[in-house]
Design a protein around this motif. Structure first.
Motif, PDB file in Angstrom:
ATOM      1  N   ARG A   1      -4.221   0.334   6.271  1.00 20.71           N
ATOM      2  CA  ARG A   1      -3.213  -0.020   5.269  1.00 20.71           C
ATOM      3  C   ARG A   1      -3.476   0.825   4.014  1.00 20.71           C
ATOM      4  O   ARG A   1      -3.994   0.316   3.016  1.00 20.71           O
ATOM      5  N   PRO A   2      -3.124   2.107   4.086  1.00 22.27           N
ATOM      6  CA  PRO A   2      -3.415   2.988   2.949  1.00 22.27           C
ATOM      7  C   PRO A   2      -2.592   2.615   1.722  1.00 22.27           C
ATOM      8  O   PRO A   2      -1.509   2.045   1.819  1.00 22.27           O
ATOM      9  N   GLU A   3      -3.131   2.947   0.563  1.00 19.14           N
ATOM     10  CA  GLU A   3      -2.457   2.722  -0.705  1.00 19.14           C
ATOM     11  C   GLU A   3      -2.054   4.072  -1.301  1.00 19.14           C
ATOM     12  O   GLU A   3      -2.616   5.111  -0.966  1.00 19.14           O
ATOM     13  N   VAL A   4      -1.076   4.027  -2.205  1.00 15.13           N
ATOM     14  CA  VAL A   4      -0.632   5.252  -2.872  1.00 15.13           C
ATOM     15  C   VAL A   4      -1.814   5.876  -3.606  1.00 15.13           C
ATOM     16  O   VAL A   4      -2.514   5.204  -4.365  1.00 15.13           O
ATOM     17  N   GLY A   5      -2.042   7.161  -3.362  1.00 11.12           N
ATOM     18  CA  GLY A   5      -3.173   7.861  -3.957  1.00 11.12           C
ATOM     19  C   GLY A   5      -4.303   8.102  -2.981  1.00 11.12           C
ATOM     20  O   GLY A   5      -5.192   8.916  -3.254  1.00 11.12           O
ATOM     21  N   ASP A   6      -4.297   7.403  -1.823  1.00 11.48           N
ATOM     22  CA  ASP A   6      -5.318   7.650  -0.807  1.00 11.48           C
ATOM     23  C   ASP A   6      -5.133   9.041  -0.191  1.00 11.48           C
ATOM     24  O   ASP A   6      -4.012   9.563  -0.141  1.00 11.48           O
TER      25      ASP A   6
END
Length: 400
Positions: free
Chosen positions: A233-238
């Motif tokens: 579940r990646p987040e913005v900026g990963d």
């Protein structure tokens, strides 16, 4: 331990409606005049593109024929013969480099000509879908903006979004992409020039299955290194990082034996450098695999033919667009009358097709005039055919 992660993007959307008064006749006429100027520029550029393309194509073909008649296949790639100094030579063999390429940040090394680090960042991406319609004498434009999170190799500037709040992206990546190139690339005893090394671009993704996680904050999943607390579940900026290589230059237990290439270039000492033909072109050719002289030059002729036809098509299209823009004013003058407007539109497009085809063929024939006069004459005669066909379809005037 390797893990495979699937991306779970999130999608948001909103609709924005803008309206403006319907432009009057003089305003539309003014816009058409601007289009006519752009059409004239495009029309003139098409002549330059078509004419210079024919000269380039014929010059390249002559250079290739010259090269084929002069090239000398080398008996051995492991010894340098002074008898071939300054001559065009043909050789094939395995690539070799003096030392492996490294990426110390991820503990990775490979014996290859090029190593590319490819970095992607999880970001918001904006999509828009617009439709225009008339309502109460106004032209309304309904635009649906949708936002989705995706892996992108370039930074997406969220300041240009219609709605940045809730869709903000970082302004830079913490890790950058780069390509490392070996400073010394050889085939046998011969050193390849920079131009030949540039042609080694058949990149393949490097498997990371035999590597460990390089840092505590980096997780390996499949053939990616993830800078993410939860790659599922990646987040913005990963970030996620993958690696590609081109020109394997040493035997590798996982990747196989070194890549073979075929080279045609001028011998200068132990170096392979560009060969300048009498026609003014440069020959420095490299193909993957072990190819004969005839196979190499056949591929070059095929490439020249494809490029020639692609530029001819681009020249014809530019001419068609230019003529269409220049004649658009006739459509504007009658756009108040739907039936007449549609007939004029069809007629203008047919006119543009015929004139663009005829003038394109005529320009091509002029380009051939100095090289092959007979072919130039035949193509020049062929340029009259579209006009003759168009004229034959015009019904004759009735006798009084």
């Amino acid at each position: 331990m390797s893990r495979n992660f699937s991306d779970t993007g999130s999608r948001k959307e909103h609709v924005k409606i803008t309206s403006e008064s319907k432009p009057g006749f003089l305003e539309r006429l003014s816009e058409t005049s601007g289009g006519m100027l752009m059409g004239l520029v495009t029309f003139l550029l098409s002549f330059y593109l078509l004419f210079t393309n024919e000269g380039r194509a014929l010059r390249t073909a002559k250079s290739l024929d010259e090269g084929l008649s002069l090239v000398i296949p080398l008996d051995s790639i492991h010894s340098v013969s002074q008898q071939n100094e300054g001559r065009l030579v043909h050789l094939a063999g395995a690539l070799s480099t003096s030392k492996p390429l490294f990426d110390p940040s991820y503990g990775l090394s490979i014996q290859a000509v090029k190593l590319k680090r490819h970095v992607e960042m999880y970001q918001w991406v904006e999509y828009e879908d617009s439709t225009e319609y008339e309502e109460n004498g106004e032209i309304k434009k309904e635009t649906k903006y949708s936002y989705n999170t995706e892996w992108k190799s370039e930074v997406v500037n969220s300041r240009n979004f219609d709605r940045e709040i809730g869709h903000k992206n970082p302004s830079a990546m913490a890790v950058e992409s780069f390509t490392a190139v070996s400073p010394n690339v050889q085939v046998g005893s011969f050193v390849l020039s920079k131009g030949l090394v540039d042609k080694i671009d058949n990149f393949k993704q490097l498997s990371l299955s035999n590597l460990e996680d390089p840092h505590a904050d980096v997780t390996r999943g499949g053939d990616y290194f993830y800078h993410s607390e939860n790659p599922r579940r990646p987040e913005v900026g990963d970030l996620r990082v993958s690696f590609f290589y081109a020109g394997l230059s040493g035997d590798d237990p996982h990747l196989g034996s070194a890549d073979k290439v075929t080279v045609i270039a001028r011998q200068r000492g132990d170096q392979l450098v560009p060969y300048h033909t009498k026609s003014g072109d440069v020959l420095q050719i490299l193909y993957p695999g072990d190819l004969s002289v005839e196979e190499v030059f056949q591929k070059e002729h095929e490439s020249n033919t494809m490029k020639t036809w692609a530029l001819r098509a681009a020249g014809w299209l530019s001419m068609f667009v230019g003529i269409s823009l220049m004649t658009r004013i006739f459509y504007t003058l009658v756009d108040w009358f739907p039936i007449v407007r549609d007939l004029v539109n069809i007629g203008l497009k047919a006119f543009a097709v015929c004139v663009a085809t005829s003038l394109s063929l005529l320009t091509i024939s002029i380009g051939w005039l100095f090289y092959r006069p007979l072919w130039a004459l035949l193509i020049g005669l062929l340029s009259v055919v579209p006009i003759v066909i168009a004229k034959s379809r015009v019904p004759p005037k009735k006798q009084q």
